[in-house]
Design an enzyme around this catalytic site. Structure first.
Site, PDB file in Angstrom:
ATOM      1  N   LYS A 164     -12.823   0.988  11.868  1.00  0.00           N
ATOM      2  CA  LYS A 164     -11.486   1.450  12.263  1.00  0.00           C
ATOM      3  C   LYS A 164     -11.443   1.803  13.757  1.00  0.00           C
ATOM      4  CE  LYS A 164      -8.228   2.176  10.062  1.00  0.00           C
ATOM      5  NZ  LYS A 164      -7.034   1.286   9.849  1.00  0.00           N
ATOM      6  N   ASP A 197      -1.837 -13.650   6.002  1.00  0.00           N
ATOM      7  CA  ASP A 197      -3.257 -13.297   6.079  1.00  0.00           C
ATOM      8  C   ASP A 197      -3.547 -12.792   7.486  1.00  0.00           C
ATOM      9  OD1 ASP A 197      -5.977 -13.059   6.098  1.00  0.00           O
ATOM     10  OD2 ASP A 197      -6.415 -15.158   5.629  1.00  0.00           O
ATOM     11  N   THR A 215      -7.747   6.579  11.491  1.00  0.00           N
ATOM     12  CA  THR A 215      -8.289   7.556  10.540  1.00  0.00           C
ATOM     13  C   THR A 215      -9.088   8.675  11.201  1.00  0.00           C
ATOM     14  OG1 THR A 215      -9.872   7.759   8.693  1.00  0.00           O
ATOM     15  CG2 THR A 215     -10.268   6.000  10.256  1.00  0.00           C
ATOM     16  N   ASP A 216      -9.200   9.808  10.482  1.00  0.00           N
ATOM     17  CA  ASP A 216     -10.054  10.918  10.908  1.00  0.00           C
ATOM     18  C   ASP A 216     -11.536  10.526  10.859  1.00  0.00           C
ATOM     19  OD1 ASP A 216      -9.643  10.799   8.073  1.00  0.00           O
ATOM     20  OD2 ASP A 216     -10.631  12.742   7.856  1.00  0.00           O
ATOM     21  N   TYR A 235     -16.696   2.334   7.408  1.00  0.00           N
ATOM     22  CA  TYR A 235     -15.239   2.437   7.480  1.00  0.00           C
ATOM     23  C   TYR A 235     -14.797   3.013   8.825  1.00  0.00           C
ATOM     24  CZ  TYR A 235     -10.526   4.258   6.558  1.00  0.00           C
ATOM     25  OH  TYR A 235      -9.195   4.558   6.638  1.00  0.00           O
ATOM     26  N   TRP A 263      -6.540  11.984   4.644  1.00  0.00           N
ATOM     27  CA  TRP A 263      -6.268  12.445   3.275  1.00  0.00           C
ATOM     28  C   TRP A 263      -4.895  11.973   2.783  1.00  0.00           C
ATOM     29  CZ3 TRP A 263      -8.312  18.040   2.068  1.00  0.00           C
ATOM     30  CH2 TRP A 263      -9.609  18.206   2.596  1.00  0.00           C
ATOM     31  N   THR A 291      -9.713   0.134   2.968  1.00  0.00           N
ATOM     32  CA  THR A 291      -9.806   1.597   2.885  1.00  0.00           C
ATOM     33  C   THR A 291     -10.784   2.096   1.819  1.00  0.00           C
ATOM     34  OG1 THR A 291      -7.891   1.617   1.407  1.00  0.00           O
ATOM     35  CG2 THR A 291      -7.464   1.948   3.759  1.00  0.00           C
ATOM     36  N   GLY A 319       0.821  -1.205   0.000  1.00  0.00           N
ATOM     37  CA  GLY A 319       0.000   0.000   0.000  1.00  0.00           C
ATOM     38  C   GLY A 319       0.857   1.258   0.000  1.00  0.00           C
ATOM     39  N   GLN A 320       0.193   2.407   0.045  1.00  0.00           N
ATOM     40  CA  GLN A 320       0.904   3.687   0.015  1.00  0.00           C
ATOM     41  C   GLN A 320       1.902   3.804   1.176  1.00  0.00           C
ATOM     42  OE1 GLN A 320      -1.389   7.322  -1.378  1.00  0.00           O
ATOM     43  NE2 GLN A 320      -3.067   6.134  -0.516  1.00  0.00           N
TER      44      GLN A 320
END
Length: 284
Positions: free
Chosen positions: A130, A37, A102-103, A126, A151, A63, A10-11
């Protein structure tokens, strides 16, 4: 230390791998679903024991915010169950976990930056999954550090920056939401603060991290086009109501970074400086 990084494709996982080359004092185990996994607790326990894992950075998550509304089971497995399994496994070894959140754990109705002690109130599958993952991880491992971000973009994978550059080159006009306010996060900067935490020592608790500054998606797009030299695409501001999506987005999701800055004596780059670095990398 022996450190497991999940979601390595991922990023954030890719940015972690770039920085790992500068931190050769540790042994890094970079995994994605093919190698491990994380929805299988037995597989995790086996991996952690076999490789004598001292710490885990969980970059893996479901995500796809809109798709999560219809894929509750899978989102729950990846965002809620997996962090618990990882935390429980590393706790047995007296280790630590860094869980990326996450926000979206907030509904975005506040008008001042969110601090870590603000009441959570997710308004999407989501965000709900989370948040459940945060709580489960903290319960299962005493040395859990939660980092909420927002973001996220990088040179890797699919993200808003790359999409806006592509569309800016393809289309004469774009409509982008102007009434959702937050702060972009260059994944490279997030990876850097994770490395700082690992080197200085994990201080358990919840932290917020994004780049500095405040902006709307519309203004972000205008900056992306300006820096990328895109001049032939007109960007039009849209209300959220004009661009309906299956999942609700926070209207205001600016995160207060005071705690992480004070804890790790960290300087966080301004969003536009980091955006320029990312676009320069993309062009290269």
């Amino acid at each position: 230390m022996n450190i497991l990084v999940t979601g390595c494709n991922g990023q954030l996982g890719n940015e972690m791998q770039l920085l790992e080359k500068e931190h050769t004092n540790h042994t890094w185990f970079n995994t994605d679903v093919k190698e491990l996994d994380i929805t299988d607790s037995d597989a995790i326990n086996g991996f952690v024991e076999k490789n004598k894992i001292d710490g885990i950075v969980n970059c893996a998550a479901y995500t796809a915010v809109d798709k999560a509304e219809d894929n509750v089971e899978l989102a729950t497995k990846l965002n809620s169950d997996a962090p618990e399994y990882l935390a429980a496994a590393v706790e047995k070894r007296g280790g630590w976990l860094i869980q990326i959140s996450t926000d979206y754990v907030f509904d975005g109705t506040k008008h001042t930056p969110y601090v870590e002690t603000d009441d959570t109130c997710p308004d999407s599958v989501y965000g709900t999954t989370k948040l459940a993952g945060e709580k489960a991880a903290q319960k299962a491992c005493r040395n859990t550090m939660i980092i909420r971000t927002a973001w996220l973009y990088s040179t890797f994978g699919n993200n808003f920056v790359k999409t806006m550059i592509r569309l800016g080159k393809e289309k004469p006009q774009l409509g982008v939401i102007f009434d959702q306010i937050g702060t972009p996060t260059y994944a490279h900067d997030l990876a850097a603060i994770i490395m700082t935490a690992i080197e200085k020592g994990i201080v358990p608790g919840i932290y917020h991290f994004s780049n500095e500054g405040v902006i709307s998606w519309y203004d972000f797009t205008k900056a992306i086009h300006r820096i990328a030299g895109i001049t032939d695409c007109k960007v039009k501001p849209l209300h959220t109501e004009e661009y309906p999506t299956p999942a609700n987005r926070p209207h205001y999701s600016v995160l207060d970074k005071t705690k992480i800055k004070n804890t790790y004596n960290a300087e966080i780059p301004y969003w536009e400086e980091s955006l320029a670095k990312c676009i320069k990398q993309l062009e290269a």
